[in-house]
Design a protein around this motif. Structure first.
Motif, PDB file in Angstrom:
ATOM      1  N   GLU A  28       0.820  -1.200   0.000  1.00 36.17           N
ATOM      2  CA  GLU A  28       0.000   0.000   0.000  1.00 36.17           C
ATOM      3  C   GLU A  28       0.860   1.258   0.000  1.00 36.17           C
ATOM      4  O   GLU A  28       1.904   1.307   0.651  1.00 36.17           O
ATOM      5  CB  GLU A  28      -0.933   0.022   1.217  1.00 36.17           C
ATOM      6  N   ILE A  29       0.387   2.280  -0.715  1.00 37.75           N
ATOM      7  CA  ILE A  29       1.070   3.571  -0.764  1.00 37.75           C
ATOM      8  C   ILE A  29       0.067   4.652  -0.366  1.00 37.75           C
ATOM      9  O   ILE A  29      -0.969   4.794  -1.023  1.00 37.75           O
ATOM     10  CB  ILE A  29       1.600   3.882  -2.174  1.00 37.75           C
ATOM     11  N   PRO A  30       0.348   5.412   0.688  1.00 38.70           N
ATOM     12  CA  PRO A  30      -0.555   6.517   1.040  1.00 38.70           C
ATOM     13  C   PRO A  30      -0.624   7.531  -0.103  1.00 38.70           C
ATOM     14  O   PRO A  30       0.383   7.835  -0.741  1.00 38.70           O
ATOM     15  CB  PRO A  30       0.089   7.126   2.286  1.00 38.70           C
ATOM     16  N   VAL A  31      -1.797   8.068  -0.338  1.00 38.24           N
ATOM     17  CA  VAL A  31      -1.981   9.025  -1.434  1.00 38.24           C
ATOM     18  C   VAL A  31      -1.242  10.322  -1.139  1.00 38.24           C
ATOM     19  O   VAL A  31      -0.536  10.861  -1.968  1.00 38.24           O
ATOM     20  CB  VAL A  31      -3.479   9.301  -1.657  1.00 38.24           C
ATOM     21  N   PHE A  45      -7.414   5.942   2.457  1.00 38.89           N
ATOM     22  CA  PHE A  45      -7.370   6.270   1.035  1.00 38.89           C
ATOM     23  C   PHE A  45      -6.077   5.780   0.374  1.00 38.89           C
ATOM     24  O   PHE A  45      -5.713   6.258  -0.686  1.00 38.89           O
ATOM     25  CB  PHE A  45      -7.497   7.781   0.850  1.00 38.89           C
ATOM     26  N   ALA A  46      -5.353   4.872   1.026  1.00 40.56           N
ATOM     27  CA  ALA A  46      -4.105   4.358   0.454  1.00 40.56           C
ATOM     28  C   ALA A  46      -4.397   3.584  -0.821  1.00 40.56           C
ATOM     29  O   ALA A  46      -5.390   2.871  -0.910  1.00 40.56           O
ATOM     30  CB  ALA A  46      -3.396   3.465   1.459  1.00 40.56           C
ATOM     31  N   ARG A  47      -3.561   3.729  -1.815  1.00 38.02           N
ATOM     32  CA  ARG A  47      -3.718   2.959  -3.046  1.00 38.02           C
ATOM     33  C   ARG A  47      -2.725   1.792  -3.045  1.00 38.02           C
ATOM     34  O   ARG A  47      -1.689   1.847  -2.390  1.00 38.02           O
ATOM     35  CB  ARG A  47      -3.498   3.833  -4.277  1.00 38.02           C
ATOM     36  N   SER A  82      -3.712  -3.081 -23.187  1.00 42.87           N
ATOM     37  CA  SER A  82      -4.495  -2.026 -22.532  1.00 42.87           C
ATOM     38  C   SER A  82      -4.377  -2.087 -21.008  1.00 42.87           C
ATOM     39  O   SER A  82      -4.573  -1.073 -20.332  1.00 42.87           O
ATOM     40  CB  SER A  82      -5.965  -2.139 -22.937  1.00 42.87           C
ATOM     41  N   GLN A  83      -4.055  -3.256 -20.460  1.00 46.70           N
ATOM     42  CA  GLN A  83      -3.905  -3.396 -19.010  1.00 46.70           C
ATOM     43  C   GLN A  83      -2.458  -3.106 -18.625  1.00 46.70           C
ATOM     44  O   GLN A  83      -1.692  -3.985 -18.286  1.00 46.70           O
ATOM     45  CB  GLN A  83      -4.309  -4.808 -18.576  1.00 46.70           C
ATOM     46  N   CYS A  84      -2.093  -1.863 -18.702  1.00 45.10           N
ATOM     47  CA  CYS A  84      -0.704  -1.468 -18.450  1.00 45.10           C
ATOM     48  C   CYS A  84      -0.637  -0.604 -17.201  1.00 45.10           C
ATOM     49  O   CYS A  84      -0.957   0.582 -17.238  1.00 45.10           O
ATOM     50  CB  CYS A  84      -0.146  -0.719 -19.659  1.00 45.10           C
ATOM     51  N   GLY A  85      -0.244  -1.184 -16.101  1.00 40.67           N
ATOM     52  CA  GLY A  85      -0.135  -0.441 -14.854  1.00 40.67           C
ATOM     53  C   GLY A  85       0.310  -1.362 -13.742  1.00 40.67           C
ATOM     54  O   GLY A  85      -0.174  -2.487 -13.638  1.00 40.67           O
ATOM     55  N   ASN A  86       1.246  -0.902 -12.930  1.00 39.09           N
ATOM     56  CA  ASN A  86       1.772  -1.776 -11.880  1.00 39.09           C
ATOM     57  C   ASN A  86       0.917  -1.686 -10.622  1.00 39.09           C
ATOM     58  O   ASN A  86       1.350  -1.278  -9.541  1.00 39.09           O
ATOM     59  CB  ASN A  86       3.239  -1.437 -11.565  1.00 39.09           C
ATOM     60  N   ASN A  87      -0.349  -2.066 -10.786  1.00 37.20           N
ATOM     61  CA  ASN A  87      -1.254  -2.151  -9.649  1.00 37.20           C
ATOM     62  C   ASN A  87      -1.927  -3.521  -9.684  1.00 37.20           C
ATOM     63  O   ASN A  87      -2.055  -4.142 -10.747  1.00 37.20           O
ATOM     64  CB  ASN A  87      -2.285  -1.017  -9.671  1.00 37.20           C
ATOM     65  N   PRO A  88      -2.377  -4.021  -8.542  1.00 35.34           N
ATOM     66  CA  PRO A  88      -2.934  -5.374  -8.481  1.00 35.34           C
ATOM     67  C   PRO A  88      -4.110  -5.609  -9.417  1.00 35.34           C
ATOM     68  O   PRO A  88      -4.267  -6.703  -9.957  1.00 35.34           O
ATOM     69  CB  PRO A  88      -3.355  -5.495  -7.010  1.00 35.34           C
ATOM     70  N   THR A  89      -4.941  -4.589  -9.614  1.00 39.74           N
ATOM     71  CA  THR A  89      -6.108  -4.751 -10.480  1.00 39.74           C
ATOM     72  C   THR A  89      -5.691  -5.073 -11.913  1.00 39.74           C
ATOM     73  O   THR A  89      -6.210  -5.998 -12.544  1.00 39.74           O
ATOM     74  CB  THR A  89      -6.975  -3.474 -10.467  1.00 39.74           C
TER      75      THR A  89
END
Length: 268
Positions: A28-31, A45-47, A82-89
Motif C-alpha cells: 500500500e502507498i498513502p496518497v 485512502f491508500a492505493r 491495454s492493461q498497463c499499470g503496476n497495480n494489483p487490479t
C-alpha cells in the motif's frame, strides 16, 4: 520463429504463474500526507501497487510473446496491452486474460496465426526461385565477353543463391549439418537463422532423375525435422534442361505429405 501449440501453452502457463508471483509483491502507498488516517494507523485512502522491478519485466516479456505467437489485431494482444499499470487490479486482469487464452487454445477455439513476417519471407523466397533462371541467363551476357558465373553444378548454384539472399536476409548460415538420422548426416545448404527456414538446393544432373531425387528428398526431409532451428524446409530444385520427367508429380506427392513443414519447388 514458429512454435508448436504445446510449446506456446507451456510458455503461457509459465507467464501466468509469474504473474501470480508479481501479485504477491502487493503493498500500500498513502496518497498524500493530508490523508485522513483510520484507527488502525493505515490510510483509508491508500492505493495499492506491486513491485515495479517484478512487474515491468514480466509485463514486457508477456506482451512480446503474445505479439510473437498471435496476429497483431488479436483481441488478446490488444486486451493485454491495454492493461498497463503496476497495480494489483491490472496485473490480476492480465493473469485472467492469460488463463482465458490458455483455455481457448486448449479447446482449439483460436489458433496460432502465421505472422506477416513469415508470410513475407516465403513470398520473397518463392519470388527468388521463380526468377533464378532469368538471373542465370542474364549473367551469361557480359560486356566485352568478361568472365562470369555459369551455374553448371550445385556449387555454382549455391554461390549465386547466397549472393541473392544477402539482399533480403541478415543472418544466412551456409553449409550446416543436420543431426544424425538413420545412420547418416546431411549438409544443410542455407539456414535463415532469424526466420528458422532451411533452404536445400539441388541442380538436376544426368544421374539424378525423378526416382533418385524423390528418394533423396524423403530422407532429407526426415533429417531436417530433427533440427532445432528448422521450422520450415524449402527444397529448391533447379532443372534448367528439363531432365525431370514428372516434376509436378514429385512436388504434389511430397508437398501433400509434408504440408506445413516442407515444400518442394522445381524451376524453371
Amino acid at each position: 520463429m514458429k512454435m508448436t501449440k504445446e510449446q506456446v501453452l507451456e510458455r503461457l502457463k509459465d507467464l501466468a504463474t509469474k504473474g501470480k508471483e508479481v501479485l504477491k509483491t502487493e503493498y500500500e502507498i498513502p496518497v498524500s500526507r493530508s490523508t485522513v488516517w483510520g484507527e488502525s494507523g493505515t490510510s483509508r485512502f491508500a492505493r495499492k501497487s506491486v513491485n515495479f522491478d517484478s512487474y515491468f519485466p514480466w509485463h514486457t516479456q508477456t506482451l512480446s510473446f503474445l505479439n510473437h505467437v498471435l496476429l497483431p489485431d488479436n483481441q488478446y494482444v490488444s486486451g493485454f496491452r491495454s492493461q498497463c499499470g503496476n497495480n494489483p487490479t491490472c496485473v490480476n486482469s492480465c493473469v485472467k486474460l492469460l488463463e482465458n487464452l490458455i483455455e481457448d487454445l486448449e479447446k482449439d477455439y483460436i489458433s496460432i496465426g502465421s505472422k506477416k513476417s513469415d508470410i513475407d519471407c516465403l513470398s520473397i523466397l518463392n519470388n527468388i526461385f521463380s526468377r533464378f533462371h532469368k538471373v542465370v541467363k542474364q549473367l551469361r551476357t557480359r560486356h566485352k565477353n568478361r568472365n562470369t558465373l555459369d551455374v553448371e553444378d550445385e556449387y555454382d548454384m549455391q554461390d549465386l543463391l547466397h549472393a541473392i539472399l544477402q539482399l533480403y536476409f541478415d543472418d544466412i548460415r551456409p553449409e550446416k549439418w543436420t543431426p544424425d538420422y538413420a545412420g547418416g548426416s546431411s549438409r544443410m545448404d542455407f539456414l535463415l537463422k532469424n526466420e528458422q527456414v532451411v533452404i536445400e538446393v539441388k541442380r538436376i544432373r544426368e544421374r539424378l532423375g525423378d526416382r533418385k531425387l524423390g528418394e533423396e528428398l524423403i530422407v532429407d526431409i526426415e533429417k531436417y525435422k530433427r533440427h532445432p532451428d528448422c521450422n520450415r524446409l524449402l527444397c529448391f530444385i533447379y532443372d534448367p534442361e528439363g531432365k525431370l520427367e514428372n516434376p509436378a508429380g514429385i512436388m504434389n506427392d511430397l508437398n501433400a505429405k509434408h504440408d506445413g513443414f516442407a515444400e518442394v519447388i522445381v524451376k524453371p
